[in-house]
Design a protein around this motif. Structure first.
Motif, short mmCIF file in Angstrom:
data_model
loop_
_atom_site.label_atom_id
_atom_site.label_comp_id
_atom_site.label_asym_id
_atom_site.label_seq_id
_atom_site.Cartn_x
_atom_site.Cartn_y
_atom_site.Cartn_z
N ASP A 95 0.81 -1.21 0.00
CA ASP A 95 0.00 0.00 0.00
C ASP A 95 0.85 1.27 0.00
O ASP A 95 0.38 2.33 -0.43
N TYR A 96 2.08 1.18 0.49
CA TYR A 96 2.96 2.35 0.52
C TYR A 96 3.77 2.51 -0.76
O TYR A 96 4.30 3.60 -1.03
N ALA A 97 3.92 1.46 -1.53
CA ALA A 97 4.80 1.50 -2.70
C ALA A 97 4.24 2.42 -3.78
O ALA A 97 3.06 2.37 -4.11
N VAL A 98 5.11 3.27 -4.32
CA VAL A 98 4.71 4.21 -5.38
C VAL A 98 5.75 4.17 -6.50
O VAL A 98 6.84 3.64 -6.36
N ASP A 99 5.35 4.75 -7.62
CA ASP A 99 6.25 4.95 -8.77
C ASP A 99 6.85 3.66 -9.30
O ASP A 99 7.98 3.63 -9.81
N GLY A 100 6.10 2.57 -9.15
CA GLY A 100 6.52 1.31 -9.73
C GLY A 100 7.50 0.50 -8.90
O GLY A 100 8.06 -0.49 -9.39
N TYR A 101 7.71 0.88 -7.63
CA TYR A 101 8.65 0.12 -6.80
C TYR A 101 8.11 -1.26 -6.48
O TYR A 101 6.96 -1.42 -6.08
N THR A 102 8.94 -2.28 -6.65
CA THR A 102 8.72 -3.60 -6.07
C THR A 102 10.07 -4.10 -5.57
O THR A 102 11.13 -3.74 -6.12
N ASP B 208 26.84 3.04 -5.65
CA ASP B 208 25.58 3.31 -4.95
C ASP B 208 24.41 3.23 -5.91
O ASP B 208 24.51 3.68 -7.06
N PRO B 209 23.28 2.68 -5.47
CA PRO B 209 22.10 2.65 -6.33
C PRO B 209 21.67 4.06 -6.73
O PRO B 209 21.74 5.01 -5.94
N GLU C 284 15.70 3.48 -7.45
CA GLU C 284 16.16 4.01 -6.16
C GLU C 284 15.31 5.20 -5.75
O GLU C 284 14.95 5.35 -4.57
N GLU C 285 14.95 6.04 -6.69
CA GLU C 285 14.07 7.17 -6.39
C GLU C 285 12.69 6.69 -5.95
O GLU C 285 12.08 7.27 -5.03
N ALA C 286 12.20 5.63 -6.59
CA ALA C 286 10.90 5.07 -6.20
C ALA C 286 10.97 4.48 -4.80
O ALA C 286 10.00 4.58 -4.02
#
Length: 429
Positions: A99-106, A123-124, A129-131
């Protein structure tokens, strides 16, 4: 205000502690730090919300009600009734990491993108990384709760729990936290740092409690644990444990005059930190903290790790056990540790030479400390500094006495600490 207990008084105190008298919830909310009880007694003492008017006394059982009740600087008492889960929406419905994940993060995409075999040891960076960082910000909005000045928060009964919550005691004064269980403030979005420790590490946000820039704080008779996410059971990615927790209790950024007493700290790797940077010279003259009658139970390290502060650690029980264990007491930069009459229960083959570690410190006073094995047998004395120096001859600590603790409620003989685990934590006021 130093007092030493005679053997007769020590036995009387031990008998009294074995059967603590129950108290009504209303009485607990009005109680203040006892006279002389550690550094939090200095600077006028710590009273929390004891002077609250009736309209500023709250009994809460929801996340929304808790957030509202603890805000503001007027004297207030907040009684917490039952379990409050910070990972809930405004309507009280549960929230998961998805529910917290945004901008395509998995997690799966993140692991695939930044695997050192694919990405290398940089570094990532980039969209994933931004997501991750943006998703972490979304979670933070839900689970971070800020306590106002002149506040007492106390649990009602034995089942009070604040789970998934990052409680911030930031830039305030005169706060009391008692009879609460703080459990599993987990980060859904740990970040990979390939340069941490030489072989990389997963780092997460969210201490159970962070005391930052605050003074006169009393943390008493609470339980701190990992809930359903114990660190030892987390998976490994990139050859390192996927760490979803930060500290149990961090006291940082020039916080001062804190007493931490009768708490049960359980099972965390990096547990208790005082001072978060060698370079933060503004911590000089601050970070004065007393730790007494706590049970440090199966912690991996930092019990506590100290920079700068004059820190009195007395009459605590250390259960030294488990695969996470590295050390107990960390003597860091400009630290002034006075370690007195603590009992170390050595288990799982752990030995006395690991109890203390030098993280850039100079001197430490250790007196009256003892060890036993597997909770049985007689207590024998241990010289913590001598044991450390024998194991680390290239990085020794001295024993110069730079200060003497002024505030305690009577230092017990170390043998009286056997059985302390039955008297610490929430539900035992």
């Amino acid at each position: 205000m130093r007092r030493r207990l005679t053997p007769a008084l020590a036995l009387a105190l031990a008998a009294a502690l074995a059967a603590p008298a129950p108290a009504a919830a209303d009485d607990l909310g009005r109680r203040v730090l006892p006279e002389g009880d550690g550094w939090a007694w200095a600077g006028g003492g710590t009273t929390g919300g004891a002077d609250a008017t009736d309209e500023n006394v709250f009994r809460v059982s929801t996340a929304a009600g808790f957030r509202e009740a603890i805000a503001g600087d007027e004297p207030k008492i907040v009684y917490v009734d039952g379990l409050i889960d910070a990972n809930t929406a405004a309507d009280g419905s549960p929230l998961s990491c998805d529910d917290y994940a945004v901008d395509g993060y998995t997690r799966e995409a993140y692991l695939a993108a930044y695997d050192p075999e694919v990405w290398g040891w940089e570094d990532p960076s980039g969209p994933l990384e931004e997501a991750r960082a943006a998703s972490q910000d979304v979670q933070a909005e839900h689970i971070r709760y800020r306590v106002g000045s002149n506040t007492t928060i106390v649990g009602v009964g034995d089942g009070t729990e604040l789970t998934g919550m990052n409680l911030l005691v930031h830039n305030v004064e005169n706060v009391i936290l008692r009879n609460l269980t703080f459990s599993d403030a987990h980060d859904c979005f740990p970040g990979w740092d390939p340069g941490d420790g030489g072989s990389g590490n997963w780092n997460s946000e969210y201490d159970q409690i962070e005391v930052s820039g605050s003074r006169n704080v009393w943390i008493d008779h609470n339980t701190f644990d990992d809930g359903d996410r114990p660190g030892a059971e987390q998976p490994e990615y990139f050859g390192r444990r996927y760490e979803v927790h930060d500290g149990l209790l961090d006291i940082v950024r020039a916080s001062d005059l804190v007493t931490v007493s009768w708490n049960h700290f359980e099972g965390r790797d990096k547990a208790l930190l005082l001072g978060n940077s060698d370079g933060r010279t503004t911590d000089r003259g601050h970070l004065r903290v007393t730790w007494h009658h706590n049970h440090f139970d199966g912690l991996g390290q930092r019990a506590p790790r100290v920079r700068y502060g004059q820190v009195h650690v007395y009459n605590n029980l250390y259960t030294v056990s488990g695969d996470l264990y590295q050390y107990s007491l960390g003597a860091g930069f400009e630290s002034q540790l006075y370690v007195e009459n603590n009992l170390f229960d050595l288990r799982d083959g752990h030995t006395t030479d690991a109890l203390l570690y030098n993280w850039g410190g100079t001197d430490m006073v250790g007196t009256g400390n003892g060890v036993m094995t597997d909770g049985r047998g007689r207590v024998t004395g241990v010289d913590l500094v001598a044991e450390h120096n024998a194991a680390h001859p290239d990085d020794p600590l001295g024993t110069e006495l730079t200060w003497v603790p002024q505030y305690d409620t009577g230092v017990q003989p170390v043998h009286a600490l056997r059985g302390l685990e039955r008297k610490t934590g929430a539900g035992l006021l």
